[in-house]
Scaffold this active site. Structure first.
Site, PDB file in Angstrom:
ATOM      1  N   GLU A  33     -12.825  -3.095   1.584  1.00 17.52           N
ATOM      2  CA  GLU A  33     -11.666  -3.271   1.152  1.00 17.52           C
ATOM      3  C   GLU A  33     -10.629  -4.033   2.092  1.00 17.52           C
ATOM      4  O   GLU A  33      -9.502  -3.304   2.367  1.00 17.52           O
ATOM      5  CB  GLU A  33     -11.122  -2.325  -0.002  1.00 17.52           C
ATOM      6  CG  GLU A  33     -10.018  -2.653  -0.905  1.00 17.52           C
ATOM      7  CD  GLU A  33      -9.318  -1.550  -1.523  1.00 17.52           C
ATOM      8  OE1 GLU A  33      -8.538  -1.856  -2.355  1.00 17.52           O
ATOM      9  OE2 GLU A  33      -9.604  -0.533  -1.344  1.00 17.52           O
ATOM     10  N   TRP A  63       0.881  -1.201  -0.032  1.00 20.98           N
ATOM     11  CA  TRP A  63       0.235  -0.006  -0.082  1.00 20.98           C
ATOM     12  C   TRP A  63       0.689   1.414  -0.032  1.00 20.98           C
ATOM     13  O   TRP A  63       0.417   2.348  -0.659  1.00 20.98           O
ATOM     14  CB  TRP A  63      -1.168   0.111   1.156  1.00 20.98           C
ATOM     15  CG  TRP A  63      -2.359  -0.359   0.716  1.00 20.98           C
ATOM     16  CD1 TRP A  63      -2.896  -1.868   1.138  1.00 20.98           C
ATOM     17  CD2 TRP A  63      -3.356   0.229   0.007  1.00 20.98           C
ATOM     18  NE1 TRP A  63      -4.093  -1.816   0.793  1.00 20.98           N
ATOM     19  CE2 TRP A  63      -4.660  -0.709  -0.151  1.00 20.98           C
ATOM     20  CE3 TRP A  63      -3.308   1.486  -0.522  1.00 20.98           C
ATOM     21  CZ2 TRP A  63      -5.687  -0.252  -0.598  1.00 20.98           C
ATOM     22  CZ3 TRP A  63      -4.492   1.980  -1.072  1.00 20.98           C
ATOM     23  CH2 TRP A  63      -5.603   1.313  -1.260  1.00 20.98           C
ATOM     24  N   ARG A  82       3.875   1.530  -1.250  1.00 24.33           N
ATOM     25  CA  ARG A  82       4.422   1.487  -2.589  1.00 24.33           C
ATOM     26  C   ARG A  82       3.246   2.031  -3.548  1.00 24.33           C
ATOM     27  O   ARG A  82       3.780   2.969  -4.542  1.00 24.33           O
ATOM     28  CB  ARG A  82       5.015   0.274  -2.944  1.00 24.33           C
ATOM     29  CG  ARG A  82       5.565   0.129  -4.413  1.00 24.33           C
ATOM     30  CD  ARG A  82       6.580   1.081  -4.725  1.00 24.33           C
ATOM     31  NE  ARG A  82       7.221   0.894  -6.002  1.00 24.33           N
ATOM     32  CZ  ARG A  82       7.694   2.135  -6.800  1.00 24.33           C
ATOM     33  NH1 ARG A  82       7.722   3.126  -6.102  1.00 24.33           N
ATOM     34  NH2 ARG A  82       8.040   1.710  -8.221  1.00 24.33           N
ATOM     35  N   PHE A  83       2.002   1.478  -3.455  1.00 25.89           N
ATOM     36  CA  PHE A  83       1.060   1.745  -4.222  1.00 25.89           C
ATOM     37  C   PHE A  83       0.917   3.484  -4.429  1.00 25.89           C
ATOM     38  O   PHE A  83       0.608   4.183  -5.380  1.00 25.89           O
ATOM     39  CB  PHE A  83      -0.219   1.124  -3.823  1.00 25.89           C
ATOM     40  CG  PHE A  83      -1.350   1.122  -4.771  1.00 25.89           C
ATOM     41  CD1 PHE A  83      -1.553   1.033  -6.037  1.00 25.89           C
ATOM     42  CD2 PHE A  83      -2.632   1.647  -4.399  1.00 25.89           C
ATOM     43  CE1 PHE A  83      -2.505   1.091  -6.896  1.00 25.89           C
ATOM     44  CE2 PHE A  83      -3.804   1.801  -4.819  1.00 25.89           C
ATOM     45  CZ  PHE A  83      -3.735   1.482  -6.132  1.00 25.89           C
ATOM     46  N   GLU A  84       0.521   3.892  -3.217  1.00 25.79           N
ATOM     47  CA  GLU A  84       0.339   5.471  -3.095  1.00 25.79           C
ATOM     48  C   GLU A  84       1.710   6.123  -3.493  1.00 25.79           C
ATOM     49  O   GLU A  84       1.520   7.132  -4.066  1.00 25.79           O
ATOM     50  CB  GLU A  84       0.075   5.775  -1.640  1.00 25.79           C
ATOM     51  CG  GLU A  84      -1.311   4.901  -1.316  1.00 25.79           C
ATOM     52  CD  GLU A  84      -2.052   5.521  -0.142  1.00 25.79           C
ATOM     53  OE1 GLU A  84      -1.513   6.297   0.611  1.00 25.79           O
ATOM     54  OE2 GLU A  84      -3.210   5.476  -0.142  1.00 25.79           O
ATOM     55  N   HIS A 137     -15.133  -2.351  -4.391  1.00 23.23           N
ATOM     56  CA  HIS A 137     -14.544  -3.624  -3.817  1.00 23.23           C
ATOM     57  C   HIS A 137     -15.274  -4.450  -2.940  1.00 23.23           C
ATOM     58  O   HIS A 137     -15.794  -5.802  -3.457  1.00 23.23           O
ATOM     59  CB  HIS A 137     -13.337  -3.285  -2.846  1.00 23.23           C
ATOM     60  CG  HIS A 137     -12.336  -2.707  -3.615  1.00 23.23           C
ATOM     61  ND1 HIS A 137     -11.350  -3.157  -4.536  1.00 23.23           N
ATOM     62  CD2 HIS A 137     -11.777  -1.144  -3.728  1.00 23.23           C
ATOM     63  CE1 HIS A 137     -10.596  -2.361  -5.038  1.00 23.23           C
ATOM     64  NE2 HIS A 137     -10.697  -1.028  -4.810  1.00 23.23           N
ATOM     65  N   GLY A 170      -7.945   5.445  -0.667  1.00 28.35           N
ATOM     66  CA  GLY A 170      -6.617   4.959   0.260  1.00 28.35           C
ATOM     67  C   GLY A 170      -7.021   3.852   0.909  1.00 28.35           C
ATOM     68  O   GLY A 170      -7.949   3.220   1.002  1.00 28.35           O
ATOM     69  N   ASP A 221     -10.101  -0.718 -11.578  1.00 32.04           N
ATOM     70  CA  ASP A 221      -9.143  -0.247 -10.714  1.00 32.04           C
ATOM     71  C   ASP A 221      -8.154   1.070 -11.126  1.00 32.04           C
ATOM     72  O   ASP A 221      -8.404   2.011 -11.450  1.00 32.04           O
ATOM     73  CB  ASP A 221      -8.670  -1.006  -9.245  1.00 32.04           C
ATOM     74  CG  ASP A 221      -8.655  -0.112  -8.181  1.00 32.04           C
ATOM     75  OD1 ASP A 221      -9.035   0.815  -7.961  1.00 32.04           O
ATOM     76  OD2 ASP A 221      -8.041  -0.819  -7.038  1.00 32.04           O
ATOM     77  N   HIS A 227      -8.872  11.706  -0.039  1.00 33.40           N
ATOM     78  CA  HIS A 227      -7.951  10.678   0.689  1.00 33.40           C
ATOM     79  C   HIS A 227      -8.710  10.410   2.264  1.00 33.40           C
ATOM     80  O   HIS A 227      -8.784  11.512   3.029  1.00 33.40           O
ATOM     81  CB  HIS A 227      -6.661  10.976   0.896  1.00 33.40           C
ATOM     82  CG  HIS A 227      -5.714   9.704   1.011  1.00 33.40           C
ATOM     83  ND1 HIS A 227      -5.754   9.053   2.239  1.00 33.40           N
ATOM     84  CD2 HIS A 227      -4.899   9.194   0.046  1.00 33.40           C
ATOM     85  CE1 HIS A 227      -4.853   8.022   2.144  1.00 33.40           C
ATOM     86  NE2 HIS A 227      -4.528   8.188   0.970  1.00 33.40           N
TER      87      HIS A 227
END
Length: 481
Positions: A324, A169, A171-173, A349, A291, A406, A258
């Site tokens: 989620e 998460w 890294r994703f953001e 989700h 988020g 997504d 967010h």
């Protein structure tokens, strides 16, 4: 040994007869009707196919069974594998190529002239002109590949690269943050959105709804644009795209904030959302929070902000990410119920929904669909094997669902066909057939934020494309015979 008397035999037979009356009788006679009843409840189970659709369905199911049989032999079934490893196999799949034909985005970057006026991010070196930096390199190709790696999550070893949900998460953001310096430059902002529409259009999508956080967009001289400007650009680019592609029906924006923001900040976002929707009623569809749910505020925490539209008599549709999470019994886990109580139009989700029978029944009663995002759920370590995805239970009982990709560019995908494939082959199980795909496509129109007349027009265009899709594939399969 003395043989039993005739009276003893009669008593034994009587006891056996009485015992048989007490034992439950196997209900084999009900088996077929029960199986038919179960099948009718599945997604698409009540759709009646035309003769040509039935013929195509027979061929499609045959291909699906062949691919599953091969997977059982090789031990490589794409929905049970991490998408980064499975993508190569999916690209080779005949079923996937049929689905593609079916009608249905740390380094920092900045554009500036002259030198960027803003201070550099913490722990970063001074700004360097990319052109000058590339000239100093011995291996430019590797540098270019590293740029792509910084803008996506794709890796050959996902389990080692992303050992936990917290890690991926983060890294994703971070990827969004890295890309923002590029995407938020005004000319790129316009081109990026146009390219996104083009990729969906090439994937046979006729209409899209995009969640957008509406960050500040800047010009080369440092001029900054507000959120109203951004929505106006989304509207302008969409109209231009529709003009150039008349069979594309348009796009709407879901403004997002967010969920790590506090209540006062969310209140400000809600007020902004209401103003933007009043200014752009045809473009801004509603509001959502994005988020990591496990780390952010729950809907209940933010209820004072989220009930503002209701208290003012303003209609602001909600499209909440909710459920989620893999955790049960937390405040975040209850988001699925709170999303429904806040009159959400869709649940993003919704992995936790099957753990909440009251919320699930309420969702079904009110015809509120779940946006299923299989690849995202797998990459973000919520579901490893997509055959075990909670949506399998929802689809088995005909709960309304729609398929969403997504963030496909970050996952190394394009459009929504990869997610449709994962649903068709894995989540839907062996019983998923052409009716399943058709129902999912129809649901995407039914549960969109379009107005009734827009939905009618979109369905008309989709039906013509669907009929052509069926006819073309039927002819193609006939030529193979």
């Amino acid at each position: 040994m003395k043989p039993p008397s005739s009276q003893g035999l009669r008593l034994t037979c009587l006891l056996l007869a009485l015992a048989s009356l007490c034992l439950p009788i196997p209900l084999w006679k009900d088996r077929d009707s029960l199986m038919q009843e179960e099948k009718a409840q599945e997604t698409g189970g009540n759709l009646v196919l035309s003769r040509q659709e039935q013929q195509l369905n027979t061929k499609l199911v045959s291909l699906k069974k062949m691919e599953i049989a091969t997977a059982m032999t090789t031990g490589q079934f794409p929905p049970s594998m991490h998408f980064f490893r499975a993508k190569r196999l999916i690209d080779q799949s005949k079923v996937f190529n049929i689905i593609k034909l079916m009608p249905k985005g740390t380094v920092r970057f900045r554009f500036s002239k002259p030198h960027p006026p803003h201070p550099v991010p913490a722990q970063c070196s001074q700004w360097v002109l990319l052109e000058s930096y590339r000239k100093q390199l011995h291996n430019v190709s590797e540098f270019d590949r590293s740029l792509v790696r910084n803008l996506t999550l794709v890796t050959d070893a996902p389990e080692q690269a992303y050992p936990s949900q917290t890690f991926i998460w983060k890294r994703f953001e971070e990827v969004f943050l890295i890309a923002s310096g590029l995407i938020c430059y005004a000319p790129v902002f316009k081109a990026y959105f146009y390219q996104g529409l083009l990729e969906f259009y090439e994937d046979n999508v006729q209409y899209v709804e995009i969640r957008a956080i509406l960050p500040t967009v800047y010009e080369l001289d440092g001029t900054q644009h507000n959120k109203s400007w951004s929505v106006a650009i989304y509207q302008e680019v969409t109209r231009q795209f529709v003009k150039e592609h008349p069979d594309f029906l348009g796009a709407k924006i879901i403004f997002t904030a967010h969920r790590m923001l506090n209540v006062s900040q969310i209140k400000e976002a809600i007020v902004t959302a209401m103003a933007l929707r009043a200014q752009f009623p045809d473009t801004l569809a509603g509001f959502d929070l994005v988020g990591d749910e496990d780390e952010g505020h729950s809907l209940w925490d933010l209820k004072d902000a989220l009930t503002i539209p209701y208290s003012l008599g303003v209609n602001l549709p909600y499209f909440f990410h909710a459920g989620e999470t893999d955790w049960q019994g937390t405040s975040v886990d209850n988001n699925v119920l709170d999303a429904l109580l806040l009159n959400a139009s869709r649940i993003g989700h919704g992995l936790a929904l099957i753990k909440h029978p009251v919320a699930k029944n309420l969702s079904l009663k009110r015809d509120i669909p779940v946006e299923v995002c299989p690849i995202s759920n797998q990459v973000l370590l919520l579901v490893a094997d997509l055959r075990s995805h909670p949506a399998a239970a929802l689809m088995a009982e005909g709960h309304p669902v729609v398929i969403s990709p997504d963030d496909p560019p970050i996952f190394g995908a394009k459009g929504v066909s990869y997610d449709f494939y994962e649903v068709f082959m894995g989540i839907g199980g062996m019983n998923a057939d052409l009716r399943t795909l058709k129902q999912l496509a129809l649901s995407s129109i039914k549960y969109s934020a379009m107005l009734p007349d827009e939905k009618a027009k979109t369905k008309e265009v989709w039906q013509k494309k669907w009929d052509q899709f069926v006819a073309d594939l039927s002819d193609s399969f006939l030529r193979e015979l």
